[in-house]
Write a protein that holds these residues in place. Structure first.
Motif, PDB file in Angstrom:
ATOM      1  N   ARG A 203      50.496  41.366  30.894  1.00 33.00           N
ATOM      2  CA  ARG A 203      51.658  41.225  31.790  1.00 33.00           C
ATOM      3  C   ARG A 203      51.280  41.501  33.240  1.00 33.00           C
ATOM      4  NH1 ARG A 203      55.552  45.374  29.998  1.00 33.00           N
ATOM      5  NH2 ARG A 203      56.164  45.323  32.170  1.00 33.00           N
ATOM      6  N   MET A 204      50.508  42.561  33.454  1.00 30.39           N
ATOM      7  CA  MET A 204      50.113  42.909  34.826  1.00 30.39           C
ATOM      8  C   MET A 204      49.246  41.811  35.431  1.00 30.39           C
ATOM      9  SD  MET A 204      49.356  47.010  34.591  1.00 30.39           S
ATOM     10  CE  MET A 204      48.271  46.940  33.174  1.00 30.39           C
ATOM     11  N   GLN A 205      48.286  41.342  34.672  1.00 32.08           N
ATOM     12  CA  GLN A 205      47.384  40.302  35.179  1.00 32.08           C
ATOM     13  C   GLN A 205      48.129  38.990  35.387  1.00 32.08           C
ATOM     14  OE1 GLN A 205      44.418  40.952  32.154  1.00 32.08           O
ATOM     15  NE2 GLN A 205      43.199  42.250  33.501  1.00 32.08           N
ATOM     16  N   ALA A 206      49.096  38.683  34.520  1.00 34.28           N
ATOM     17  CA  ALA A 206      49.909  37.474  34.687  1.00 34.28           C
ATOM     18  C   ALA A 206      50.765  37.557  35.953  1.00 34.28           C
ATOM     19  CB  ALA A 206      50.797  37.249  33.460  1.00 34.28           C
ATOM     20  N   ALA A 207      51.145  38.769  36.334  1.00 30.69           N
ATOM     21  CA  ALA A 207      51.927  38.970  37.564  1.00 30.69           C
ATOM     22  C   ALA A 207      51.052  38.858  38.809  1.00 30.69           C
ATOM     23  CB  ALA A 207      52.629  40.327  37.534  1.00 30.69           C
ATOM     24  N   GLY A 208      49.716  38.795  38.630  1.00 31.13           N
ATOM     25  CA  GLY A 208      48.806  38.632  39.761  1.00 31.13           C
ATOM     26  C   GLY A 208      47.987  39.858  40.115  1.00 31.13           C
ATOM     27  N   PHE A 209      48.149  40.941  39.371  1.00 29.67           N
ATOM     28  CA  PHE A 209      47.440  42.179  39.694  1.00 29.67           C
ATOM     29  C   PHE A 209      45.998  42.179  39.205  1.00 29.67           C
ATOM     30  CE2 PHE A 209      51.802  43.830  39.772  1.00 29.67           C
ATOM     31  CZ  PHE A 209      51.763  44.483  40.988  1.00 29.67           C
ATOM     32  N   LYS A 210      45.139  42.828  39.980  1.00 28.87           N
ATOM     33  CA  LYS A 210      43.829  43.248  39.515  1.00 28.87           C
ATOM     34  C   LYS A 210      44.081  44.586  38.823  1.00 28.87           C
ATOM     35  CE  LYS A 210      41.205  40.070  41.260  1.00 28.87           C
ATOM     36  NZ  LYS A 210      40.493  39.155  40.360  1.00 28.87           N
ATOM     37  N   THR A 211      43.364  44.840  37.739  1.00 25.29           N
ATOM     38  CA  THR A 211      43.570  46.076  36.991  1.00 25.29           C
ATOM     39  C   THR A 211      42.254  46.832  36.842  1.00 25.29           C
ATOM     40  OG1 THR A 211      43.261  44.918  34.885  1.00 25.29           O
ATOM     41  CG2 THR A 211      45.539  45.155  35.692  1.00 25.29           C
ATOM     42  N   ALA A 212      42.365  48.150  36.860  1.00 29.07           N
ATOM     43  CA  ALA A 212      41.176  48.990  36.707  1.00 29.07           C
ATOM     44  C   ALA A 212      41.516  50.215  35.876  1.00 29.07           C
ATOM     45  CB  ALA A 212      40.644  49.423  38.065  1.00 29.07           C
ATOM     46  N   VAL A 213      40.527  50.674  35.130  1.00 28.26           N
ATOM     47  CA  VAL A 213      40.629  51.916  34.379  1.00 28.26           C
ATOM     48  C   VAL A 213      39.589  52.865  34.963  1.00 28.26           C
ATOM     49  CG1 VAL A 213      40.300  52.999  32.130  1.00 28.26           C
ATOM     50  CG2 VAL A 213      41.440  50.773  32.291  1.00 28.26           C
ATOM     51  N   LEU A 214      40.065  54.009  35.473  1.00 24.90           N
ATOM     52  CA  LEU A 214      39.193  55.047  36.023  1.00 24.90           C
ATOM     53  C   LEU A 214      39.358  56.265  35.136  1.00 24.90           C
ATOM     54  CD1 LEU A 214      40.321  54.862  39.775  1.00 24.90           C
ATOM     55  CD2 LEU A 214      38.709  53.390  38.588  1.00 24.90           C
ATOM     56  N   SER A 215      38.334  56.582  34.389  1.00 26.93           N
ATOM     57  CA  SER A 215      38.456  57.657  33.414  1.00 26.93           C
ATOM     58  C   SER A 215      37.283  58.620  33.508  1.00 26.93           C
ATOM     59  CB  SER A 215      38.515  57.062  32.004  1.00 26.93           C
ATOM     60  OG  SER A 215      38.564  58.081  31.036  1.00 26.93           O
ATOM     61  N   ASN A 216      37.583  59.880  33.271  1.00 24.11           N
ATOM     62  CA  ASN A 216      36.519  60.878  33.191  1.00 24.11           C
ATOM     63  C   ASN A 216      35.851  60.853  31.823  1.00 24.11           C
ATOM     64  OD1 ASN A 216      36.876  61.668  35.815  1.00 24.11           O
ATOM     65  ND2 ASN A 216      37.958  63.564  35.335  1.00 24.11           N
ATOM     66  N   ASN A 217      36.383  60.060  30.912  1.00 24.43           N
ATOM     67  CA  ASN A 217      35.749  59.883  29.603  1.00 24.43           C
ATOM     68  C   ASN A 217      34.438  59.135  29.766  1.00 24.43           C
ATOM     69  OD1 ASN A 217      37.518  60.919  27.420  1.00 24.43           O
ATOM     70  ND2 ASN A 217      39.001  59.538  28.370  1.00 24.43           N
ATOM     71  N   GLY A 218      33.605  59.223  28.743  1.00 23.19           N
ATOM     72  CA  GLY A 218      32.304  58.571  28.761  1.00 23.19           C
ATOM     73  C   GLY A 218      32.363  57.088  28.461  1.00 23.19           C
ATOM     74  N   VAL A 219      31.202  56.469  28.518  1.00 17.54           N
ATOM     75  CA  VAL A 219      31.062  55.025  28.343  1.00 17.54           C
ATOM     76  C   VAL A 219      31.606  54.562  26.991  1.00 17.54           C
ATOM     77  CG1 VAL A 219      29.366  53.160  28.169  1.00 17.54           C
ATOM     78  CG2 VAL A 219      29.103  54.911  29.933  1.00 17.54           C
ATOM     79  N   GLU A 220      31.353  55.320  25.938  1.00 18.24           N
ATOM     80  CA  GLU A 220      31.783  54.893  24.600  1.00 18.24           C
ATOM     81  C   GLU A 220      33.308  54.782  24.517  1.00 18.24           C
ATOM     82  OE1 GLU A 220      31.516  56.452  20.010  1.00 18.24           O
ATOM     83  OE2 GLU A 220      29.868  56.944  21.375  1.00 18.24           O
ATOM     84  N   ARG A 221      34.013  55.813  24.951  1.00 21.22           N
ATOM     85  CA  ARG A 221      35.492  55.811  24.900  1.00 21.22           C
ATOM     86  C   ARG A 221      36.068  54.737  25.805  1.00 21.22           C
ATOM     87  NH1 ARG A 221      40.538  55.712  23.575  1.00 21.22           N
ATOM     88  NH2 ARG A 221      41.986  57.058  24.683  1.00 21.22           N
ATOM     89  N   VAL A 222      35.595  54.677  27.027  1.00 23.29           N
ATOM     90  CA  VAL A 222      36.132  53.719  27.995  1.00 23.29           C
ATOM     91  C   VAL A 222      35.762  52.292  27.594  1.00 23.29           C
ATOM     92  CG1 VAL A 222      36.124  53.030  30.427  1.00 23.29           C
ATOM     93  CG2 VAL A 222      36.118  55.455  29.820  1.00 23.29           C
ATOM     94  N   GLY A 223      34.550  52.098  27.087  1.00 26.91           N
ATOM     95  CA  GLY A 223      34.128  50.774  26.641  1.00 26.91           C
ATOM     96  C   GLY A 223      34.960  50.255  25.490  1.00 26.91           C
TER      97      GLY A 223
END
Length: 179
Positions: A58-78
């Motif tokens: 929905r966000m991307q269809a509305a035209g937004f760029k999206t990002a996830v910024l997490s203190n979690n490691g690569v495995e969880r975020v990936g």
């Protein structure tokens, strides 16, 4: 920093990401939405749900760029990224340092004020966004904390939330009501 009242105070607050009117936010000039994962988008350690995947669509269809910024490691975020397909993911983000927030804004080629960062913790998410001068949105935590160190932070956050509440409408149903 536009929110000069206090570094731990968010610019806005909401009860849930899932009720936002993204088209309205886009009309107001926002172009990127940046997110914490745990207790903001899903419960701690929970994978991205169908509802979360649909939210990113929905966000991307509305035209937004999206990002996830997490203190979690690569495995969880990936694993989370494999489902939601955000435009940018930054694991081990080092929040509350400003670096990851600024990296997202720079990569998207936008001004800081054209992004919104959504997170559930004052001492990491909101402080980091405010340090980077990216407008911050405090999201009401989705559930009870399962880790002691986060539970301790919640206890320490209480006086700041009470002070914030006195001057702002905490956890508005829609951010567009206060933007």
């Amino acid at each position: 920093m536009k929110n000069k009242t206090f570094a731990l105070f968010p610019r806005f607050s909401i009860s849930s990401i899932y009720t936002l009117d993204f088209e309205k936010l886009y009309q107001k000039g926002y172009r990127a939405l940046l997110f914490d994962i745990d207790n903001t988008l899903v419960l701690h350690d929970e994978p991205a749900r169908e509802e979360t995947v649909a939210l990113f669509h929905r966000m991307q269809a509305a035209g937004f760029k999206t990002a996830v910024l997490s203190n979690n490691g690569v495995e969880r975020v990936g694993a989370f990224q494999d489902r939601v397909r955000a435009d940018l993911v930054i694991p081990n983000a080092g929040k509350p340092k400003a670096k990851a927030y600024l990296q997202a804004v720079e990569q998207f080629g936008i001004e800081k004020g054209q992004a919104l960062f959504f997170g559930d913790q004052l001492f990491t998410d909101i402080l980091g966004g405010n340090r980077a001068e990216v407008p911050t949105v405090l999201v009401k935590p989705m559930g009870k904390e399962k880790y002691f160190h986060i539970l301790l932070k919640r206890i320490l956050e209480k006086p700041f939330l009470l002070a914030y509440q006195r001057n702002h409408a905490l956890f508005q149903e829609e951010i567009t009501a206060v933007v």
